[in-house]
Design an enzyme around this catalytic site. Structure first.
Site, mmCIF file in Angstrom:
data_model
loop_
_atom_site.group_PDB
_atom_site.id
_atom_site.type_symbol
_atom_site.label_atom_id
_atom_site.label_comp_id
_atom_site.label_asym_id
_atom_site.label_seq_id
_atom_site.Cartn_x
_atom_site.Cartn_y
_atom_site.Cartn_z
ATOM 1 N N SER A 1 0.820 -1.325 0.103
ATOM 2 C CA SER A 1 -0.020 0.013 0.035
ATOM 3 C C SER A 1 0.782 1.193 0.018
ATOM 4 O O SER A 1 2.219 1.083 0.311
ATOM 5 C CB SER A 1 -0.722 -0.066 1.165
ATOM 6 O OG SER A 1 -1.624 -1.078 1.401
HETATM 7 N N1 SAH Z 1 -0.782 -4.582 4.216
HETATM 8 C C1 SAH Z 1 -0.011 -5.110 2.868
HETATM 9 C C2 SAH Z 1 -0.994 -4.706 1.416
HETATM 10 C C3 SAH Z 1 -1.757 -5.866 0.898
HETATM 11 S S1 SAH Z 1 -2.518 -5.708 -0.207
HETATM 12 C C4 SAH Z 1 1.239 -4.450 2.643
HETATM 13 O O1 SAH Z 1 1.744 -3.538 3.544
HETATM 14 O O2 SAH Z 1 2.081 -4.642 1.965
HETATM 15 C C5 SAH Z 1 -3.846 -6.752 0.018
HETATM 16 C C6 SAH Z 1 -3.331 -8.265 0.390
HETATM 17 O O3 SAH Z 1 -4.611 -8.775 0.921
HETATM 18 C C7 SAH Z 1 -3.181 -8.852 -0.723
HETATM 19 O O4 SAH Z 1 -1.846 -9.452 -0.520
HETATM 20 C C8 SAH Z 1 -4.154 -10.134 -0.973
HETATM 21 O O5 SAH Z 1 -3.542 -11.518 -1.516
HETATM 22 C C9 SAH Z 1 -4.769 -10.368 0.409
HETATM 23 N N2 SAH Z 1 -6.126 -10.839 0.527
HETATM 24 C C10 SAH Z 1 -7.112 -10.732 -0.061
HETATM 25 N N3 SAH Z 1 -8.111 -11.342 0.345
HETATM 26 C C11 SAH Z 1 -7.730 -11.753 1.387
HETATM 27 C C12 SAH Z 1 -8.204 -12.861 2.573
HETATM 28 N N4 SAH Z 1 -9.513 -13.196 2.585
HETATM 29 N N5 SAH Z 1 -7.439 -13.040 3.507
HETATM 30 C C13 SAH Z 1 -6.283 -12.798 3.812
HETATM 31 N N6 SAH Z 1 -5.371 -11.952 2.688
HETATM 32 C C14 SAH Z 1 -6.268 -11.490 1.697
#
Ligand code: SAH
Length: 230
Positions: free
Chosen positions: A61
Protein backbone atom coordinates in the site's frame (compact mmCIF):
# COMPACT_ATOMS: atom_id res chain seq x y z
CA UNK A 1 20.47 5.69 -2.32
CA UNK A 2 20.18 7.30 1.09
CA UNK A 3 17.06 5.46 2.27
CA UNK A 4 17.13 6.98 5.77
CA UNK A 5 17.00 10.47 4.34
CA UNK A 6 14.23 9.50 1.92
CA UNK A 7 12.24 7.94 4.75
CA UNK A 8 12.47 11.12 6.85
CA UNK A 9 11.26 13.10 3.85
CA UNK A 10 8.41 10.68 3.26
CA UNK A 11 7.24 11.13 6.86
CA UNK A 12 7.38 14.93 6.61
CA UNK A 13 5.95 15.45 3.14
CA UNK A 14 3.58 12.52 2.58
CA UNK A 15 2.43 11.78 6.12
CA UNK A 16 2.74 14.69 8.57
CA UNK A 17 1.91 17.40 6.05
CA UNK A 18 -1.30 15.58 5.12
CA UNK A 19 -2.53 15.69 8.69
CA UNK A 20 -1.34 12.48 10.37
CA UNK A 21 -0.44 13.70 13.87
CA UNK A 22 -0.37 10.60 16.09
CA UNK A 23 3.19 10.58 17.45
CA UNK A 24 3.25 6.77 17.66
CA UNK A 25 2.29 6.43 14.01
CA UNK A 26 4.84 9.02 12.87
CA UNK A 27 7.58 7.30 14.88
CA UNK A 28 6.67 3.88 13.47
CA UNK A 29 6.63 5.19 9.89
CA UNK A 30 10.03 6.81 10.53
CA UNK A 31 11.56 3.59 11.77
CA UNK A 32 10.30 0.79 9.48
CA UNK A 33 12.60 0.33 6.47
CA UNK A 34 10.05 0.19 3.64
CA UNK A 35 12.78 -0.58 1.09
CA UNK A 36 13.23 -4.03 2.66
CA UNK A 37 9.65 -4.98 1.68
CA UNK A 38 10.03 -3.98 -1.99
CA UNK A 39 11.28 -6.36 -4.73
CA UNK A 40 15.01 -5.62 -5.41
CA UNK A 41 14.44 -4.22 -8.91
CA UNK A 42 11.99 -1.62 -7.59
CA UNK A 43 13.77 -0.82 -4.33
CA UNK A 44 14.83 2.67 -5.36
CA UNK A 45 11.13 3.58 -5.63
CA UNK A 46 10.50 2.55 -2.00
CA UNK A 47 9.69 6.07 -0.79
CA UNK A 48 7.50 7.08 -3.72
CA UNK A 49 4.04 8.35 -2.89
CA UNK A 50 2.05 5.31 -4.05
CA UNK A 51 1.54 1.54 -4.01
CA UNK A 52 4.07 -0.78 -5.71
CA UNK A 53 3.80 -4.33 -7.10
CA UNK A 54 5.12 -7.10 -4.83
CA UNK A 55 4.39 -10.14 -7.03
CA UNK A 56 1.41 -12.56 -7.12
CA UNK A 57 -0.66 -9.72 -8.64
CA UNK A 58 -0.66 -7.87 -5.28
CA UNK A 59 0.72 -4.53 -4.04
CA UNK A 60 2.30 -2.89 -1.02
CA UNK A 61 0.00 0.00 0.00
CA UNK A 62 0.85 3.68 -0.36
CA UNK A 63 2.74 4.84 2.78
CA UNK A 64 0.12 7.51 3.53
CA UNK A 65 -2.66 4.88 3.47
CA UNK A 66 -0.74 2.70 5.94
CA UNK A 67 -0.32 5.71 8.24
CA UNK A 68 -3.98 6.75 7.90
CA UNK A 69 -5.32 3.28 8.67
CA UNK A 70 -2.93 2.77 11.57
CA UNK A 71 -3.91 6.13 13.07
CA UNK A 72 -7.60 5.24 12.61
CA UNK A 73 -7.07 2.21 14.90
CA UNK A 74 -6.30 4.59 17.82
CA UNK A 75 -3.54 2.45 19.29
CA UNK A 76 -1.89 3.50 22.54
CA UNK A 77 0.71 0.75 22.65
CA UNK A 78 0.68 -2.85 23.85
CA UNK A 79 -2.55 -3.96 22.13
CA UNK A 80 -3.34 -7.24 20.38
CA UNK A 81 -3.99 -6.42 16.72
CA UNK A 82 -5.22 -8.51 13.77
CA UNK A 83 -4.35 -7.53 10.20
CA UNK A 84 -6.02 -9.12 7.17
CA UNK A 85 -3.91 -8.92 3.98
CA UNK A 86 -0.26 -9.25 4.99
CA UNK A 87 1.00 -8.66 1.44
CA UNK A 88 4.63 -7.60 1.78
CA UNK A 89 4.46 -7.46 5.59
CA UNK A 90 5.18 -3.72 5.66
CA UNK A 91 1.95 -2.59 7.34
CA UNK A 92 2.34 -5.46 9.83
CA UNK A 93 5.78 -4.11 10.74
CA UNK A 94 4.35 -0.62 11.28
CA UNK A 95 1.66 -2.14 13.55
CA UNK A 96 4.31 -4.25 15.28
CA UNK A 97 6.23 -1.09 16.24
CA UNK A 98 3.22 0.17 18.21
CA UNK A 99 1.15 -2.85 19.28
CA UNK A 100 2.14 -5.58 21.74
CA UNK A 101 1.23 -8.44 19.42
CA UNK A 102 0.20 -8.59 15.76
CA UNK A 103 -1.49 -11.53 14.03
CA UNK A 104 -1.54 -11.05 10.26
CA UNK A 105 -3.31 -13.30 7.74
CA UNK A 106 -2.49 -13.59 4.03
CA UNK A 107 -4.44 -15.66 1.49
CA UNK A 108 -1.49 -16.19 -0.86
CA UNK A 109 0.80 -18.81 0.60
CA UNK A 110 3.87 -17.46 -1.23
CA UNK A 111 3.39 -13.93 0.09
CA UNK A 112 2.74 -15.21 3.62
CA UNK A 113 5.96 -17.25 3.56
CA UNK A 114 7.99 -14.36 2.21
CA UNK A 115 6.59 -11.87 4.73
CA UNK A 116 7.17 -14.26 7.64
CA UNK A 117 10.77 -14.78 6.62
CA UNK A 118 11.34 -11.05 6.21
CA UNK A 119 9.75 -10.06 9.51
CA UNK A 120 11.68 -12.75 11.38
CA UNK A 121 14.94 -11.64 9.80
CA UNK A 122 14.15 -8.04 10.82
CA UNK A 123 13.58 -9.16 14.42
CA UNK A 124 9.82 -8.71 14.77
CA UNK A 125 9.21 -11.47 17.32
CA UNK A 126 5.75 -10.03 18.15
CA UNK A 127 4.31 -10.59 14.64
CA UNK A 128 2.72 -13.90 13.62
CA UNK A 129 2.03 -14.49 9.92
CA UNK A 130 -0.69 -17.02 9.04
CA UNK A 131 -1.60 -18.24 5.53
CA UNK A 132 -5.35 -18.54 5.00
CA UNK A 133 -8.67 -16.77 4.52
CA UNK A 134 -8.64 -13.73 6.79
CA UNK A 135 -12.33 -12.93 6.31
CA UNK A 136 -12.96 -15.53 9.04
CA UNK A 137 -10.51 -13.75 11.34
CA UNK A 138 -8.51 -15.82 13.82
CA UNK A 139 -10.80 -17.33 16.45
CA UNK A 140 -7.90 -18.94 18.36
CA UNK A 141 -6.27 -15.57 19.06
CA UNK A 142 -9.48 -13.51 19.48
CA UNK A 143 -10.63 -11.13 20.88
CA UNK A 144 -8.59 -8.24 19.46
CA UNK A 145 -8.23 -4.60 20.52
CA UNK A 146 -8.00 -3.60 16.87
CA UNK A 147 -8.49 -5.21 13.46
CA UNK A 148 -7.39 -3.71 10.13
CA UNK A 149 -8.25 -5.07 6.71
CA UNK A 150 -5.98 -3.98 3.84
CA UNK A 151 -8.17 -5.33 1.01
CA UNK A 152 -11.68 -4.23 0.03
CA UNK A 153 -14.73 -6.42 0.58
CA UNK A 154 -18.44 -6.12 -0.28
CA UNK A 155 -19.44 -6.03 3.40
CA UNK A 156 -18.02 -6.13 6.91
CA UNK A 157 -17.29 -9.79 7.74
CA UNK A 158 -19.38 -10.88 10.73
CA UNK A 159 -16.47 -12.97 12.03
CA UNK A 160 -14.35 -9.82 12.34
CA UNK A 161 -17.07 -7.94 14.26
CA UNK A 162 -17.40 -10.93 16.60
CA UNK A 163 -13.64 -11.02 17.25
CA UNK A 164 -13.43 -7.39 18.46
CA UNK A 165 -13.14 -6.69 22.19
CA UNK A 166 -15.76 -4.33 23.62
CA UNK A 167 -14.19 -0.91 22.93
CA UNK A 168 -12.18 -2.38 20.04
CA UNK A 169 -11.89 -0.80 16.56
CA UNK A 170 -12.15 -2.40 13.12
CA UNK A 171 -10.93 -0.42 10.08
CA UNK A 172 -11.95 -1.83 6.70
CA UNK A 173 -12.52 -0.68 3.11
CA UNK A 174 -16.07 -1.67 2.09
CA UNK A 175 -17.77 -1.17 -1.27
CA UNK A 176 -20.20 -2.78 -3.67
CA UNK A 177 -17.61 -2.67 -6.47
CA UNK A 178 -14.35 -4.57 -6.47
CA UNK A 179 -12.22 -1.50 -7.12
CA UNK A 180 -13.66 1.37 -5.03
CA UNK A 181 -14.50 1.39 -1.37
CA UNK A 182 -15.31 3.60 1.60
CA UNK A 183 -12.91 3.24 4.50
CA UNK A 184 -15.05 2.47 7.54
CA UNK A 185 -14.26 2.38 11.24
CA UNK A 186 -16.43 0.18 13.41
CA UNK A 187 -16.19 0.53 17.18
CA UNK A 188 -17.70 -2.16 19.38
CA UNK A 189 -19.54 -0.13 22.04
CA UNK A 190 -21.08 -3.02 23.99
CA UNK A 191 -21.48 -6.75 23.46
CA UNK A 192 -24.14 -6.11 20.78
CA UNK A 193 -23.75 -2.45 19.78
CA UNK A 194 -21.40 -1.17 17.10
CA UNK A 195 -20.78 2.42 15.94
CA UNK A 196 -19.90 2.95 12.31
CA UNK A 197 -18.01 5.95 10.84
CA UNK A 198 -17.15 6.63 7.23
CA UNK A 199 -13.58 7.93 6.98
CA UNK A 200 -12.81 8.48 3.27
CA UNK A 201 -12.94 6.96 -0.21
CA UNK A 202 -10.18 4.49 -1.07
CA UNK A 203 -9.06 1.97 -3.69
CA UNK A 204 -7.88 -1.43 -2.52
CA UNK A 205 -7.24 -4.85 -4.00
CA UNK A 206 -10.31 -7.12 -3.57
CA UNK A 207 -10.77 -9.07 -0.34
CA UNK A 208 -11.41 -12.61 -1.54
CA UNK A 209 -12.84 -15.26 0.75
CA UNK A 210 -15.81 -16.79 2.50
CA UNK A 211 -16.96 -13.40 3.87
CA UNK A 212 -15.51 -11.33 1.03
CA UNK A 213 -15.73 -11.51 -2.78
CA UNK A 214 -16.20 -15.06 -4.03
CA UNK A 215 -14.44 -14.73 -7.33
CA UNK A 216 -11.92 -12.40 -8.81
CA UNK A 217 -11.20 -11.68 -12.43
CA UNK A 218 -7.79 -10.25 -11.53
CA UNK A 219 -6.73 -13.68 -10.43
CA UNK A 220 -4.97 -16.16 -12.62
CA UNK A 221 -7.10 -19.31 -13.06
CA UNK A 222 -3.99 -21.42 -12.79
CA UNK A 223 -3.35 -19.99 -9.33
CA UNK A 224 -3.80 -22.93 -6.90
CA UNK A 225 -5.37 -20.55 -4.34
CA UNK A 226 -8.22 -19.93 -6.75
CA UNK A 227 -9.35 -23.54 -6.77
CA UNK A 228 -9.46 -23.58 -2.97
CA UNK A 229 -11.95 -20.74 -2.91
CA UNK A 230 -14.51 -21.94 -5.41
N1 SAH B 1 -0.78 -4.70 3.97
C1 SAH B 1 -0.07 -5.01 2.75
C2 SAH B 1 -0.83 -4.63 1.50
C3 SAH B 1 -1.66 -5.75 1.09
S1 SAH B 1 -2.52 -5.73 -0.43
C4 SAH B 1 1.31 -4.42 2.75
O1 SAH B 1 1.64 -3.63 3.63
O2 SAH B 1 2.11 -4.78 1.86
C5 SAH B 1 -3.85 -6.80 0.05
C6 SAH B 1 -3.49 -8.22 0.36
O3 SAH B 1 -4.66 -8.85 0.83
C7 SAH B 1 -3.01 -9.03 -0.83
O4 SAH B 1 -1.74 -9.56 -0.56
C8 SAH B 1 -4.07 -10.14 -0.96
O5 SAH B 1 -3.52 -11.39 -1.37
C9 SAH B 1 -4.61 -10.21 0.45
N2 SAH B 1 -5.95 -10.80 0.61
C10 SAH B 1 -7.04 -10.68 -0.19
N3 SAH B 1 -8.07 -11.37 0.33
C11 SAH B 1 -7.63 -11.93 1.50
C12 SAH B 1 -8.23 -12.76 2.52
N4 SAH B 1 -9.50 -13.19 2.45
N5 SAH B 1 -7.47 -13.13 3.56
C13 SAH B 1 -6.17 -12.74 3.66
N6 SAH B 1 -5.56 -11.97 2.75
C14 SAH B 1 -6.27 -11.56 1.69
Amino acid sequence: MDYDKQRRRMVDEQIAERGIDDARVLAAMASVEREKFIPPDLRDLAYQDGPLPIGCGQTISQPYMVALMTQALRLKGGEKVLEIGTGSGYAAAVLGEIAGEVVTIERKQELADRAREKLTEMGYANIHVIAGDGTRGCAEKAPFDAIVVTAGGPLVPQSLRDQLKVGGRLVIPVGSEETFQTLIRITRRTEDEYDEERLCLVRFIPLIGAEGWHHNHYDDWSDPDYANLR
